[in-house]
Write a protein that holds these residues in place. Structure first.
Motif, PDB file in Angstrom:
ATOM      1  N   LEU A 156      47.919  71.748  34.356  1.00 15.33           N
ATOM      2  CA  LEU A 156      48.394  70.669  35.224  1.00 15.33           C
ATOM      3  C   LEU A 156      47.687  70.697  36.569  1.00 15.33           C
ATOM      4  N   LEU A 157      47.476  71.894  37.114  1.00 17.89           N
ATOM      5  CA  LEU A 157      46.777  71.997  38.390  1.00 17.89           C
ATOM      6  C   LEU A 157      45.320  71.577  38.243  1.00 17.89           C
ATOM      7  N   CYS A 158      44.672  72.032  37.168  1.00 19.94           N
ATOM      8  CA  CYS A 158      43.268  71.659  36.955  1.00 19.94           C
ATOM      9  C   CYS A 158      43.113  70.147  36.802  1.00 19.94           C
ATOM     10  N   GLU A 159      44.079  69.531  36.126  1.00 20.57           N
ATOM     11  CA  GLU A 159      44.028  68.075  35.963  1.00 20.57           C
ATOM     12  C   GLU A 159      44.136  67.379  37.320  1.00 20.57           C
ATOM     13  N   ALA A 160      45.049  67.859  38.185  1.00 24.24           N
ATOM     14  CA  ALA A 160      45.214  67.252  39.504  1.00 24.24           C
ATOM     15  C   ALA A 160      43.971  67.423  40.361  1.00 24.24           C
ATOM     16  N   LEU A 161      43.298  68.577  40.238  1.00 27.17           N
ATOM     17  CA  LEU A 161      42.098  68.847  41.023  1.00 27.17           C
ATOM     18  C   LEU A 161      40.827  68.311  40.359  1.00 27.17           C
ATOM     19  N   GLN A 162      40.988  67.693  39.173  1.00 27.52           N
ATOM     20  CA  GLN A 162      39.864  67.079  38.458  1.00 27.52           C
ATOM     21  C   GLN A 162      38.747  68.098  38.209  1.00 27.52           C
ATOM     22  N   CYS A 163      39.136  69.233  37.641  1.00 24.75           N
ATOM     23  CA  CYS A 163      38.148  70.274  37.378  1.00 24.75           C
ATOM     24  C   CYS A 163      38.580  71.088  36.177  1.00 24.75           C
ATOM     25  N   GLU A 164      37.716  71.992  35.760  1.00 22.41           N
ATOM     26  CA  GLU A 164      38.029  72.943  34.699  1.00 22.41           C
ATOM     27  C   GLU A 164      38.534  74.236  35.332  1.00 22.41           C
ATOM     28  N   GLU A 165      39.289  75.001  34.544  1.00 13.97           N
ATOM     29  CA  GLU A 165      39.784  76.270  35.062  1.00 13.97           C
ATOM     30  C   GLU A 165      38.635  77.178  35.495  1.00 13.97           C
ATOM     31  N   SER A 166      37.524  77.131  34.776  1.00 12.37           N
ATOM     32  CA  SER A 166      36.369  77.969  35.117  1.00 12.37           C
ATOM     33  C   SER A 166      35.827  77.662  36.510  1.00 12.37           C
ATOM     34  N   ASP A 167      36.047  76.398  36.995  1.00 17.22           N
ATOM     35  CA  ASP A 167      35.571  76.038  38.330  1.00 17.22           C
ATOM     36  C   ASP A 167      36.364  76.744  39.430  1.00 17.22           C
ATOM     37  N   LEU A 168      37.582  77.187  39.114  1.00 15.96           N
ATOM     38  CA  LEU A 168      38.451  77.802  40.115  1.00 15.96           C
ATOM     39  C   LEU A 168      38.445  79.324  40.052  1.00 15.96           C
ATOM     40  N   LEU A 169      38.116  79.881  38.897  1.00 16.96           N
ATOM     41  CA  LEU A 169      38.163  81.328  38.749  1.00 16.96           C
ATOM     42  C   LEU A 169      37.168  81.988  39.693  1.00 16.96           C
ATOM     43  N   GLY A 170      37.624  83.004  40.396  1.00 12.10           N
ATOM     44  CA  GLY A 170      36.770  83.730  41.331  1.00 12.10           C
ATOM     45  C   GLY A 170      36.730  83.137  42.725  1.00 12.10           C
ATOM     46  N   VAL A 171      37.440  82.010  42.939  1.00 16.43           N
ATOM     47  CA  VAL A 171      37.458  81.359  44.255  1.00 16.43           C
ATOM     48  C   VAL A 171      38.653  81.866  45.051  1.00 16.43           C
ATOM     49  N   ASN A 172      38.466  82.093  46.342  1.00 12.81           N
ATOM     50  CA  ASN A 172      39.563  82.511  47.209  1.00 12.81           C
ATOM     51  C   ASN A 172      40.489  81.332  47.478  1.00 12.81           C
ATOM     52  N   LEU A 173      41.798  81.555  47.393  1.00 15.75           N
ATOM     53  CA  LEU A 173      42.785  80.491  47.583  1.00 15.75           C
ATOM     54  C   LEU A 173      42.624  79.795  48.928  1.00 15.75           C
ATOM     55  N   PHE A 174      42.208  80.548  49.965  1.00 13.37           N
ATOM     56  CA  PHE A 174      42.106  79.985  51.305  1.00 13.37           C
ATOM     57  C   PHE A 174      40.685  79.533  51.644  1.00 13.37           C
ATOM     58  N   ALA A 175      39.783  79.579  50.650  1.00 16.83           N
ATOM     59  CA  ALA A 175      38.411  79.134  50.890  1.00 16.83           C
ATOM     60  C   ALA A 175      38.354  77.610  50.928  1.00 16.83           C
ATOM     61  N   HIS A 176      37.340  77.085  51.625  1.00 16.08           N
ATOM     62  CA  HIS A 176      37.190  75.633  51.761  1.00 16.08           C
ATOM     63  C   HIS A 176      37.000  74.961  50.403  1.00 16.08           C
ATOM     64  N   ALA A 177      36.478  75.696  49.426  1.00 10.33           N
ATOM     65  CA  ALA A 177      36.250  75.116  48.099  1.00 10.33           C
ATOM     66  C   ALA A 177      37.543  74.847  47.348  1.00 10.33           C
ATOM     67  N   LEU A 178      38.663  75.390  47.821  1.00 10.24           N
ATOM     68  CA  LEU A 178      39.928  75.210  47.115  1.00 10.24           C
ATOM     69  C   LEU A 178      41.013  74.605  47.997  1.00 10.24           C
ATOM     70  N   SER A 179      41.001  74.894  49.288  1.00  9.65           N
ATOM     71  CA  SER A 179      42.043  74.378  50.161  1.00  9.65           C
ATOM     72  C   SER A 179      41.478  74.155  51.554  1.00  9.65           C
TER      73      SER A 179
END
Length: 614
Positions: A156-179
């Motif tokens: 559900l989160l990946c759908e809202a962010l219009q991406c695949e889960e692989s695009d988020l893995l390894g990214v910091n929650l507070f990084a500009h790429a995610l938030s």
């Protein structure tokens, strides 16, 4: 469904006033006149939201909230405060003991909004408790390690962010790429989670597509190595494009261009355009909208459709669509329009002329062809920067296309101001180059004075000072107005450093705005007593205003702000509900993804009065 609400105050008149305010709501109101009595009720009943006074004999409201957190963690805790001790209240919020502050005397509209939002967050907290016991849910959520690195993302989160889960893995929650949250928030959240507590607060997700998805986030520890992050999006409508036909035509075709560009980019080879031309008497927008809906039905809503003129519609056909499918689609459209259209009490028989267009060989870029067909000026990436642009200062030899700003519109859809990137984006020389690039394009295409909005909430003072110094330098050759959006902690602070900082901003002729009106604990009376020139609305405030019961009261509240000659700015217009509320409430300035994304300096010409907007 009846909701359990506990009201705690040693003044019976306060409890009765809140009862009267909520009498039309499906709430069961529990009453307590002391902290001990409230704790006894929390032990006996499933209380979803607690409203407590701050100053009470015996146990005060902060202590009660601390005890209630241990006794009933899912209870949303709202603190009423007549004597505002801002540092104590902020400390309580940072520790997670209090979810919301409301100052006395309160505005009924804002307090009722806080209560309804609090009940939603109770549901989030309760759901999160269940998730902690059994990690299987349909909730939009992330799993991070102790360093906030994403290890799992729900579908559900990946759908809202219009991406695949692989695009988020390894990214910091507070990084500009995610938030797009301030760095200081990470410290507060980490402190609570390391104490084995659940953090609950506002969180803006962006993801790889750099979207803007406001959400309420609850973060809880899972052992010592992992954190579970669960969110409820502020706006339920995550795909508003289909509802924006009439609204967006007041601004530009840029939003539609982005949709068509994405659809074209998803194709492996060159797509085509099906052109549906109706008689020119289809000039009324209502009649055009009826035809638009009929085309959507004929195409089963499978293709992107845009109308550069009321009587002309463009349908983007991916290259994978076969000749047979195109023929069937053409037949479906003809068949649907064989039935007359009822308009202003008269049946109209409209015969569409259908043709297929392909990108001409002499046009290299898809963007240029699409822009041409949408009636927008061509801005190929291979074009040279405008020769009139001022040269950036040394050390920043970038074309003007590298410097970006977010367009801000008035109620008539006119470009009125530009919101600058966050203050820590550049150093002082970088901001000088930014002003040169933005200012040169503005002077070339716009006759009015340039107004810059700087969102300085939670930004380092040194970074904002670098921006201010560059602003002073730019004013020597460019007419400029500037509004600085500050957090309520900075606006209200009486510490000498903050007092001097506000005086410094005023000495630089900066207008001061307070951030997140509708989420701050200040009521409208206190807002109007502050030495500020405007308010920036919290995104959820406008969504609440769509409630038919609260809309008249909301308008009166904003009208009081207007009457005091304060400017009202509504950033983050990312859904249709908020946009409609902003127009109904006569908000002065609007910005957000439904109006325009952030643009480079040379793209600002799209909103020039001389540009053809189609």
């Amino acid at each position: 469904m009846q909701r359990n609400v506990l009201v705690v105050d040693d003044e019976a008149g306060i409890i009765q006033a809140i009862r009267r305010m909520l009498r039309a709501e499906p709430f069961h109101i529990h009453e307590a006149s002391s902290g001990d009595e409230a704790l006894a009720i929390l032990q006996r009943h499933d209380i979803e939201l607690m409203i407590t006074d701050y100053k009470m004999p015996g146990m005060d409201g902060l202590t009660l909230c601390q005890k209630a957190r241990d006794l009933s963690p899912a209870t949303y805790r709202l603190l009423l405060s007549g004597q505002v001790d801002y540092s104590a209240l902020r400390s309580a919020w940072q520790q997670g003991d209090v979810h919301r502050f409301v100052a006395k005397p309160w505005d009924n509209l804002l307090l009722s909004m806080d209560i309804k939002e609090g009940l939603k967050q109770h549901d989030l907290l309760k759901n999160l408790q269940q998730v902690s016991r059994a990690i299987h849910t349909e909730q939009a959520m992330l799993l991070t390690d102790a360093n906030w690195i994403v290890r799992m993302a729900s579908p559900l989160l990946c759908e809202a962010l219009q991406c695949e889960e692989s695009d988020l893995l390894g990214v910091n929650l507070f990084a500009h790429a995610l938030s797009s949250m301030p760095v200081t928030l990470e410290t507060d959240v980490t402190r609570q989670v390391e104490q084995q507590q659940t953090w609950l607060g506002y969180f803006n997700l962006t993801g790889p597509q750099q979207l803007n998805l406001p959400a309420w986030m609850a973060i809880t520890p899972l052992g010592s190595q992992y954190r579970l992050c669960s969110c409820n999006f502020v706006a339920s409508d995550q795909s508003p494009q289909r509802d924006l036909k009439d609204e967006l035509q007041r601004y530009s075709g840029e939003h539609h261009l982005q949709r068509l560009q994405k659809a074209a980019g998803d194709a492996r080879s060159e797509p085509q355009l099906m052109v549906v031309a109706l008689p020119e008497e289809v000039s009324h927008k209502d009649l055009s909208s009826i035809c638009y809906e009929r085309l959507q039905a004929a195409t089963d809503d499978l293709y992107e459709i845009y109308s550069p003129q009321p009587h002309t519609f463009l349908i983007l056909l991916p290259a994978s669509v076969s000749a047979e499918q195109i023929e069937r689609l053409s037949q479906n459209i003809q068949q649907d329009f064989n039935e007359s259209v009822s308009f202003q009490g008269q049946p109209l028989l409209l015969q569409p002329q259908i043709s297929i267009e392909q990108k001409p060989a002499n046009i290299t870029h898809w963007d240029d062809w699409l822009r041409h067909r949408l009636g927008l000026p061509a801005t190929s990436q291979k074009e040279q920067p405008h020769s009139t642009a001022a040269a950036p200062v040394s050390g920043h030899q970038h074309a003007s296309s590298q410097y970006r700003a977010l367009p801000v519109f008035d109620q008539q859809g006119t470009l009125s101001a530009l919101q600058a990137p966050q203050a820590n984006t550049y150093d002082e020389s970088g901001w000088s180059a930014w002003f040169n690039a933005i200012g040169s394009v503005w002077q070339q295409y716009f006759e009015r004075e340039l107004h810059i909005i700087m969102p300085a909430v939670n930004q380092p003072a040194a970074s904002v000072r670098g921006f201010i110094r560059a602003l002073g330098e730019a004013r020597q050759h460019l007419p400029l107005e500037c509004s600085i959006i500050l957090g309520e902690d900075c606006i209200l602070s009486q510490e000498e450093t903050d007092l001097n900082w506000r005086d410094e901003l005023r000495s630089q002729q900066c207008r001061l705005f307070i951030a997140n009106f509708g989420r701050s604990f200040l009521n409208s009376r206190q807002i109007l007593s502050l030495p500020i020139q405007g308010v920036s609305l919290a995104p959820e405030f406008l969504i609440h205003m769509r409630n038919s019961k609260s809309l008249p009261q909301s308008r009166r509240l904003l009208q009081r702000i207007h009457d005091h000659e304060l400017t009202i700015y509504a950033p983050g217009m990312d859904n249709t509900e908020a946009l409609a509320s902003a127009h109904q409430s006569n908000v002065d300035w609007l910005s957000g993804s439904v109006l325009s994304r952030e643009l480079s300096a040379d793209q600002l010409q799209w909103f020039s009065p001389s540009a053809e907007l189609g």
